[in-house]
Enzyme design. Sequence first.
Site, PDB file in Angstrom:
ATOM      1  N   ASP A  63       0.784  -1.332   0.062  1.00  0.00           N
ATOM      2  CA  ASP A  63      -0.005   0.141   0.002  1.00  0.00           C
ATOM      3  C   ASP A  63       0.840   1.303   0.084  1.00  0.00           C
ATOM      4  O   ASP A  63       0.528   2.157   0.351  1.00  0.00           O
ATOM      5  CB  ASP A  63      -0.845   0.245   1.444  1.00  0.00           C
ATOM      6  CG  ASP A  63      -2.007  -1.053   1.421  1.00  0.00           C
ATOM      7  OD1 ASP A  63      -2.159  -1.448  -0.003  1.00  0.00           O
ATOM      8  OD2 ASP A  63      -2.558  -1.538   2.188  1.00  0.00           O
ATOM      9  N   THR A  89     -11.039 -11.954  -7.633  1.00  0.00           N
ATOM     10  CA  THR A  89     -11.759 -10.650  -7.039  1.00  0.00           C
ATOM     11  C   THR A  89     -13.103 -10.804  -6.989  1.00  0.00           C
ATOM     12  O   THR A  89     -13.981 -11.203  -8.024  1.00  0.00           O
ATOM     13  CB  THR A  89     -11.500  -9.410  -8.097  1.00  0.00           C
ATOM     14  OG1 THR A  89     -10.216  -9.183  -8.077  1.00  0.00           O
ATOM     15  CG2 THR A  89     -12.066  -8.169  -7.597  1.00  0.00           C
ATOM     16  N   LEU A 109      -2.259  -8.328   1.587  1.00  0.00           N
ATOM     17  CA  LEU A 109      -1.443  -8.549   0.219  1.00  0.00           C
ATOM     18  C   LEU A 109      -0.303  -7.602   0.363  1.00  0.00           C
ATOM     19  O   LEU A 109      -0.448  -6.707   0.898  1.00  0.00           O
ATOM     20  CB  LEU A 109      -2.468  -8.147  -0.860  1.00  0.00           C
ATOM     21  CG  LEU A 109      -3.527  -9.123  -1.024  1.00  0.00           C
ATOM     22  CD1 LEU A 109      -4.344  -8.620  -2.255  1.00  0.00           C
ATOM     23  CD2 LEU A 109      -3.135 -10.374  -1.393  1.00  0.00           C
ATOM     24  N   CYS A 169     -24.060 -15.932  -6.314  1.00  0.00           N
ATOM     25  CA  CYS A 169     -24.254 -15.189  -4.683  1.00  0.00           C
ATOM     26  C   CYS A 169     -24.147 -13.728  -4.737  1.00  0.00           C
ATOM     27  O   CYS A 169     -23.357 -13.013  -5.428  1.00  0.00           O
ATOM     28  CB  CYS A 169     -23.040 -15.757  -3.839  1.00  0.00           C
ATOM     29  SG  CYS A 169     -23.007 -14.990  -2.244  1.00  0.00           S
ATOM     30  N   CYS A 188     -24.516  -4.959   2.485  1.00  0.00           N
ATOM     31  CA  CYS A 188     -24.103  -3.515   2.782  1.00  0.00           C
ATOM     32  C   CYS A 188     -24.863  -2.449   3.369  1.00  0.00           C
ATOM     33  O   CYS A 188     -25.849  -2.224   2.896  1.00  0.00           O
ATOM     34  CB  CYS A 188     -23.260  -3.335   1.531  1.00  0.00           C
ATOM     35  SG  CYS A 188     -22.379  -1.737   1.750  1.00  0.00           S
ATOM     36  N   CYS A 206     -19.137   3.906   1.174  1.00  0.00           N
ATOM     37  CA  CYS A 206     -18.395   2.983   1.935  1.00  0.00           C
ATOM     38  C   CYS A 206     -18.206   3.251   3.403  1.00  0.00           C
ATOM     39  O   CYS A 206     -17.614   4.384   3.515  1.00  0.00           O
ATOM     40  CB  CYS A 206     -17.238   2.023   1.217  1.00  0.00           C
ATOM     41  SG  CYS A 206     -16.507   0.938   2.155  1.00  0.00           S
ATOM     42  N   CYS A 264     -15.290  -1.381   8.344  1.00  0.00           N
ATOM     43  CA  CYS A 264     -16.373  -2.202   8.222  1.00  0.00           C
ATOM     44  C   CYS A 264     -16.121  -3.513   7.804  1.00  0.00           C
ATOM     45  O   CYS A 264     -15.333  -3.468   6.699  1.00  0.00           O
ATOM     46  CB  CYS A 264     -17.567  -1.591   7.513  1.00  0.00           C
ATOM     47  SG  CYS A 264     -19.164  -2.394   7.360  1.00  0.00           S
ATOM     48  N   CYS A 281     -19.483  -6.943   4.458  1.00  0.00           N
ATOM     49  CA  CYS A 281     -19.327  -7.618   3.139  1.00  0.00           C
ATOM     50  C   CYS A 281     -18.216  -8.918   3.462  1.00  0.00           C
ATOM     51  O   CYS A 281     -18.499 -10.148   2.669  1.00  0.00           O
ATOM     52  CB  CYS A 281     -18.851  -6.855   2.019  1.00  0.00           C
ATOM     53  SG  CYS A 281     -16.975  -6.177   2.170  1.00  0.00           S
ATOM     54  N   CYS A 341     -19.752 -13.267   3.452  1.00  0.00           N
ATOM     55  CA  CYS A 341     -19.372 -14.051   2.302  1.00  0.00           C
ATOM     56  C   CYS A 341     -19.071 -15.373   2.923  1.00  0.00           C
ATOM     57  O   CYS A 341     -18.379 -15.877   3.968  1.00  0.00           O
ATOM     58  CB  CYS A 341     -17.921 -13.609   2.015  1.00  0.00           C
ATOM     59  SG  CYS A 341     -17.056 -14.564   0.672  1.00  0.00           S
TER      60      CYS A 341
END
Length: 382
Positions: free
Chosen positions: A141, A159, A176, A198, A205, A221, A248, A251, A255
């Site tokens: 990052d 993804t 990552l 799905c 959200c 978001c 948050c 999501c 999953c």
Amino acid sequence: MTQLSPLFLDELAKNIKEWGKALGFQQVGIADTDLSQHQKYLKSWLEKGYNGNMQFFERNQEKRADPAQLLPGTLRLISVRMDYLPPDASFARDLKQSGTAYISRYAVGRDYHKLLRNRLKKLGEKIQQHFAELEFRPFVDSAPVLEHAVAEKAGIGWTGKHSLTLNKEAGSWFFLGELFVNIPLPIDQPIQNDCGSCTACLTICPTQAIVEPYVVDARRCISYLTIEHDGVIPEQFRTAMGNRIYGCDDCQLICPWNRYAHLTQEKDFYARVAIKSQDLLVLFAWDENEFLANTEGSAIRRIGYQKWQRNIAIALGNADFDTNILSTLKSKLQNTSEMVAEHIQWAIEQQLNKQLNTPPNNEQRLTKRLIRSVEKGLPRDA
């Protein structure tokens, strides 16, 4: 550069993966540098303004598509993942108790940037011992790198519809990192996208930030609003934030692939006592020095004290009615910045409304649905 035989490169790639695992990475993959296919998605996302005030995405787009501009001579991108889900993550408990602060689980321990970068540097140095002409540069990052695109090309995962990288054996609870190298290593193949039909992440959200499969409008978001967004948070999103004061995980929590997630082996990622399942009023009482002391070495510190107070004020407004919350908000109102005061005033109004027994709203119903899923073990409540 010295001519390298395919046999040498195959053996080196195999060793790199073993060395990476010895350094604490759960998976290592290798990709080429052609990211042009992913550049068009970034361009479309930016054109729609979905990046909000994250203007850094608008800069250096050529470098994102051409890694060799970041490290001249780059031929391969080594992608790594490291699990971060801490033991006793307490998802359901923290979401259920409105007076408890919910902090995204990636941030409850030590800031991952330096840890991953140091490990990647060690991996580069290890490779250099076997190939002296190696040039490498680690990234976590810290530069314009399309990390999810690289991970996808390197076979780390696909993804997901929430835009995060998903892995069949590990879900999405991992960090990552990338190591750019100038060696023509054999590359790994992308894996099949297994999201299927799905749409759980889209429907759960709280702010409907996943505007279509694989596309997130950051401006909606909660992670963006609580971390990246400066100033006043739009009122339309405040109730949906619930008790989420930093990031948050909804999501990811909903999953199905996260049933297979593994707990981290890195003790640095274990939750800190000062912030783990902490009462909102305790955190709101911190002065700036306490905030800096308790978040030293944490990703949380980067948002600064004012945004921390702003986020907690909203969460207190969303909490069940409590006379202590109401009196604390009123007392804080007189000694804070104008920006934070606006959110405190809103929170006071919310508490007064709750005193009149306001019925549950849609956002609260979504959270209850999420809690039920977590308690059923979908996904696993670590």
